[in-house]
Design a protein around this motif. Sequence first.
Motif, PDB file in Angstrom:
ATOM      1  N   VAL A 192      -0.346  84.374  24.601  1.00  0.00           N
ATOM      2  CA  VAL A 192      -0.814  85.644  25.142  1.00  0.00           C
ATOM      3  C   VAL A 192      -1.195  85.416  26.604  1.00  0.00           C
ATOM      4  O   VAL A 192      -1.986  84.513  26.915  1.00  0.00           O
ATOM      5  CB  VAL A 192      -2.034  86.193  24.379  1.00  0.00           C
ATOM      6  CG1 VAL A 192      -2.454  87.545  24.954  1.00  0.00           C
ATOM      7  CG2 VAL A 192      -1.721  86.323  22.898  1.00  0.00           C
ATOM      8  N   ILE A 193      -0.614  86.207  27.493  1.00  0.00           N
ATOM      9  CA  ILE A 193      -0.901  86.105  28.930  1.00  0.00           C
ATOM     10  C   ILE A 193      -1.685  87.338  29.348  1.00  0.00           C
ATOM     11  O   ILE A 193      -1.186  88.462  29.277  1.00  0.00           O
ATOM     12  CB  ILE A 193       0.394  86.008  29.757  1.00  0.00           C
ATOM     13  CG1 ILE A 193       1.273  84.862  29.269  1.00  0.00           C
ATOM     14  CG2 ILE A 193       0.053  85.824  31.240  1.00  0.00           C
ATOM     15  CD1 ILE A 193       2.610  84.758  30.000  1.00  0.00           C
ATOM     16  N   PHE A 194      -2.925  87.116  29.780  1.00  0.00           N
ATOM     17  CA  PHE A 194      -3.782  88.208  30.204  1.00  0.00           C
ATOM     18  C   PHE A 194      -3.756  88.365  31.721  1.00  0.00           C
ATOM     19  O   PHE A 194      -3.892  87.367  32.448  1.00  0.00           O
ATOM     20  CB  PHE A 194      -5.239  87.945  29.797  1.00  0.00           C
ATOM     21  CG  PHE A 194      -5.500  88.020  28.321  1.00  0.00           C
ATOM     22  CD1 PHE A 194      -5.842  89.209  27.719  1.00  0.00           C
ATOM     23  CD2 PHE A 194      -5.411  86.873  27.537  1.00  0.00           C
ATOM     24  CE1 PHE A 194      -6.095  89.277  26.355  1.00  0.00           C
ATOM     25  CE2 PHE A 194      -5.655  86.919  26.177  1.00  0.00           C
ATOM     26  CZ  PHE A 194      -5.999  88.129  25.579  1.00  0.00           C
ATOM     27  N   ASP A 195      -3.602  89.592  32.185  1.00  0.00           N
ATOM     28  CA  ASP A 195      -3.973  89.895  33.556  1.00  0.00           C
ATOM     29  C   ASP A 195      -5.496  89.806  33.618  1.00  0.00           C
ATOM     30  O   ASP A 195      -6.162  89.836  32.577  1.00  0.00           O
ATOM     31  CB  ASP A 195      -3.485  91.304  33.927  1.00  0.00           C
ATOM     32  CG  ASP A 195      -3.892  91.718  35.323  1.00  0.00           C
ATOM     33  OD1 ASP A 195      -3.854  90.873  36.235  1.00  0.00           O
ATOM     34  OD2 ASP A 195      -4.288  92.885  35.493  1.00  0.00           O
ATOM     35  N   CYS A 196      -6.058  89.723  34.809  1.00  0.00           N
ATOM     36  CA  CYS A 196      -7.515  89.603  34.926  1.00  0.00           C
ATOM     37  C   CYS A 196      -8.161  90.930  35.326  1.00  0.00           C
ATOM     38  O   CYS A 196      -8.866  91.553  34.547  1.00  0.00           O
ATOM     39  CB  CYS A 196      -7.872  88.510  35.931  1.00  0.00           C
ATOM     40  SG  CYS A 196      -9.656  88.230  36.060  1.00  0.00           S
ATOM     41  N   ASP A 197      -7.907  91.379  36.557  1.00  0.00           N
ATOM     42  CA  ASP A 197      -8.546  92.587  37.072  1.00  0.00           C
ATOM     43  C   ASP A 197      -8.074  93.814  36.302  1.00  0.00           C
ATOM     44  O   ASP A 197      -6.878  94.096  36.230  1.00  0.00           O
ATOM     45  CB  ASP A 197      -8.236  92.747  38.565  1.00  0.00           C
ATOM     46  CG  ASP A 197      -8.840  91.620  39.384  1.00  0.00           C
ATOM     47  OD1 ASP A 197     -10.053  91.651  39.612  1.00  0.00           O
ATOM     48  OD2 ASP A 197      -8.091  90.697  39.767  1.00  0.00           O
ATOM     49  N   GLY A 198      -9.020  94.532  35.730  1.00  0.00           N
ATOM     50  CA  GLY A 198      -8.673  95.720  34.968  1.00  0.00           C
ATOM     51  C   GLY A 198      -8.372  95.460  33.513  1.00  0.00           C
ATOM     52  O   GLY A 198      -8.137  96.395  32.749  1.00  0.00           O
ATOM     53  N   VAL A 199      -8.368  94.184  33.106  1.00  0.00           N
ATOM     54  CA  VAL A 199      -8.144  93.821  31.710  1.00  0.00           C
ATOM     55  C   VAL A 199      -9.320  92.996  31.195  1.00  0.00           C
ATOM     56  O   VAL A 199      -9.980  93.362  30.228  1.00  0.00           O
ATOM     57  CB  VAL A 199      -6.821  93.045  31.532  1.00  0.00           C
ATOM     58  CG1 VAL A 199      -6.693  92.533  30.090  1.00  0.00           C
ATOM     59  CG2 VAL A 199      -5.634  93.928  31.872  1.00  0.00           C
TER      60      VAL A 199
ATOM     61  N   ALA B  45      -2.991  85.294  34.213  1.00  0.00           N
ATOM     62  CA  ALA B  45      -2.058  85.339  35.344  1.00  0.00           C
ATOM     63  C   ALA B  45      -2.412  86.550  36.197  1.00  0.00           C
ATOM     64  O   ALA B  45      -2.271  87.689  35.742  1.00  0.00           O
ATOM     65  CB  ALA B  45      -0.617  85.413  34.869  1.00  0.00           C
ATOM     66  N   THR B  46      -2.858  86.312  37.417  1.00  0.00           N
ATOM     67  CA  THR B  46      -3.413  87.386  38.231  1.00  0.00           C
ATOM     68  C   THR B  46      -2.856  87.395  39.651  1.00  0.00           C
ATOM     69  O   THR B  46      -2.493  86.342  40.199  1.00  0.00           O
ATOM     70  CB  THR B  46      -4.946  87.248  38.306  1.00  0.00           C
ATOM     71  OG1 THR B  46      -5.484  88.257  39.167  1.00  0.00           O
ATOM     72  CG2 THR B  46      -5.367  85.884  38.848  1.00  0.00           C
ATOM     73  N   SER B  47      -2.849  88.582  40.250  1.00  0.00           N
ATOM     74  CA  SER B  47      -2.458  88.716  41.652  1.00  0.00           C
ATOM     75  C   SER B  47      -3.605  88.390  42.597  1.00  0.00           C
ATOM     76  O   SER B  47      -3.421  88.347  43.813  1.00  0.00           O
ATOM     77  CB  SER B  47      -1.975  90.153  41.927  1.00  0.00           C
ATOM     78  OG  SER B  47      -0.789  90.427  41.214  1.00  0.00           O
TER      79      SER B  47
ATOM     80  N   ALA C 110       4.252  80.914  31.706  1.00  0.00           N
ATOM     81  CA  ALA C 110       4.879  80.510  30.448  1.00  0.00           C
ATOM     82  C   ALA C 110       5.395  79.079  30.523  1.00  0.00           C
ATOM     83  O   ALA C 110       5.212  78.285  29.579  1.00  0.00           O
ATOM     84  CB  ALA C 110       6.018  81.467  30.109  1.00  0.00           C
ATOM     85  N   ALA C 111       6.031  78.734  31.639  1.00  0.00           N
ATOM     86  CA  ALA C 111       6.566  77.379  31.802  1.00  0.00           C
ATOM     87  C   ALA C 111       5.446  76.337  31.777  1.00  0.00           C
ATOM     88  O   ALA C 111       5.566  75.293  31.130  1.00  0.00           O
ATOM     89  CB  ALA C 111       7.365  77.284  33.096  1.00  0.00           C
ATOM     90  N   ARG C 112       4.373  76.625  32.477  1.00  0.00           N
ATOM     91  CA  ARG C 112       3.251  75.683  32.524  1.00  0.00           C
ATOM     92  C   ARG C 112       2.582  75.540  31.155  1.00  0.00           C
ATOM     93  O   ARG C 112       2.044  74.480  30.840  1.00  0.00           O
ATOM     94  CB  ARG C 112       2.227  76.138  33.567  1.00  0.00           C
ATOM     95  CG  ARG C 112       2.675  75.987  35.011  1.00  0.00           C
ATOM     96  CD  ARG C 112       2.696  74.514  35.430  1.00  0.00           C
ATOM     97  NE  ARG C 112       1.378  73.902  35.282  1.00  0.00           N
ATOM     98  CZ  ARG C 112       0.419  73.957  36.206  1.00  0.00           C
ATOM     99  NH1 ARG C 112       0.654  74.588  37.357  1.00  0.00           N
ATOM    100  NH2 ARG C 112      -0.742  73.379  36.005  1.00  0.00           N
ATOM    101  N   MET C 113       2.608  76.600  30.379  1.00  0.00           N
ATOM    102  CA  MET C 113       1.982  76.568  29.050  1.00  0.00           C
ATOM    103  C   MET C 113       2.968  76.118  27.970  1.00  0.00           C
ATOM    104  O   MET C 113       2.610  76.025  26.803  1.00  0.00           O
ATOM    105  CB  MET C 113       1.432  77.949  28.705  1.00  0.00           C
ATOM    106  CG  MET C 113       0.324  78.443  29.625  1.00  0.00           C
ATOM    107  SD  MET C 113      -1.210  77.473  29.514  1.00  0.00           S
ATOM    108  CE  MET C 113      -1.762  77.886  27.851  1.00  0.00           C
TER     109      MET C 113
ATOM    110  N   ARG D 124       8.767  84.815  23.620  1.00  0.00           N
ATOM    111  CA  ARG D 124       7.718  84.763  22.597  1.00  0.00           C
ATOM    112  C   ARG D 124       6.336  84.862  23.220  1.00  0.00           C
ATOM    113  O   ARG D 124       5.338  84.439  22.636  1.00  0.00           O
ATOM    114  CB  ARG D 124       7.869  83.486  21.774  1.00  0.00           C
ATOM    115  CG  ARG D 124       9.146  83.487  20.935  1.00  0.00           C
ATOM    116  CD  ARG D 124       9.479  82.099  20.421  1.00  0.00           C
ATOM    117  NE  ARG D 124       8.609  81.687  19.345  1.00  0.00           N
ATOM    118  CZ  ARG D 124       8.960  81.684  18.049  1.00  0.00           C
ATOM    119  NH1 ARG D 124      10.155  82.127  17.686  1.00  0.00           N
ATOM    120  NH2 ARG D 124       8.142  81.259  17.124  1.00  0.00           N
ATOM    121  N   CYS D 125       6.299  85.453  24.429  1.00  0.00           N
ATOM    122  CA  CYS D 125       5.033  85.679  25.122  1.00  0.00           C
ATOM    123  C   CYS D 125       4.649  87.152  25.043  1.00  0.00           C
ATOM    124  O   CYS D 125       5.505  88.037  25.128  1.00  0.00           O
ATOM    125  CB  CYS D 125       5.132  85.279  26.595  1.00  0.00           C
ATOM    126  SG  CYS D 125       5.316  83.498  26.876  1.00  0.00           S
TER     127      CYS D 125
END
Length: 227
Positions: free
Chosen positions: A6-13, A105-107, A150-153, A159-160
Amino acid sequence: MKTDLVIFDCDGVLIDSEVISARMLIAELKGYGIDMDMAFVSRHFLGRSYPVVLKEVREGWGVALPERFEADYRARLLAAFEQDLKPMAGVAAVIPALGLPYCLATSSSPERLRRSLAITGLAPLFEGVCFTAGDVARGKPAPDLFLHAAARMGADPARCLVIEDSLNGVRAGLAAGMEVWRFTGGSHLAGLDLTPPGDAVPQASFAVLSDIFLLRPALRAAQPVAG
């Protein structure tokens, strides 16, 4: 659908920061004769890095923002975060309840991310699993950041599961070939028309973070059997 990461954005999530940053950006740009509202910022700028946003402002409006605009804005924004930033409701319970790997994963810039996680008390939950736009050549809506994460993890992009709030983030996740759910519970989206354009339609939308376990019960860690 099987999910391995599971990849979460940060700001706003994970943190309710976008309403603070958007309001400040609107106010700052108004001083240069640029009028925009929350709906415009949400549709066009959310999910993108500040250098990209300011480049578009300079080119799109033909405004000569001073060189120190970004640095000064960031300093004032972090000061506002110290006073008003809160974690998104439920996040401190949801993250530990996950039964599979996750990352962020954030901007945002690394410094903004570091301070945001520290202020909200979320830093221990994301130790060593944070990726920022500075890690890749192209930020959202390009897929680069999510593919990098995804690559780093060590996960197959197919499947993400991406949890995003912004249209640009949804676009990035879809372009990466990932499943994307849109979180709409941030205060910056309250009262806005959340109908997505055709190129940013997520597979699901939800407004309460814990509902991820209703949408996909397999995301929750198995509970130990009593006795």
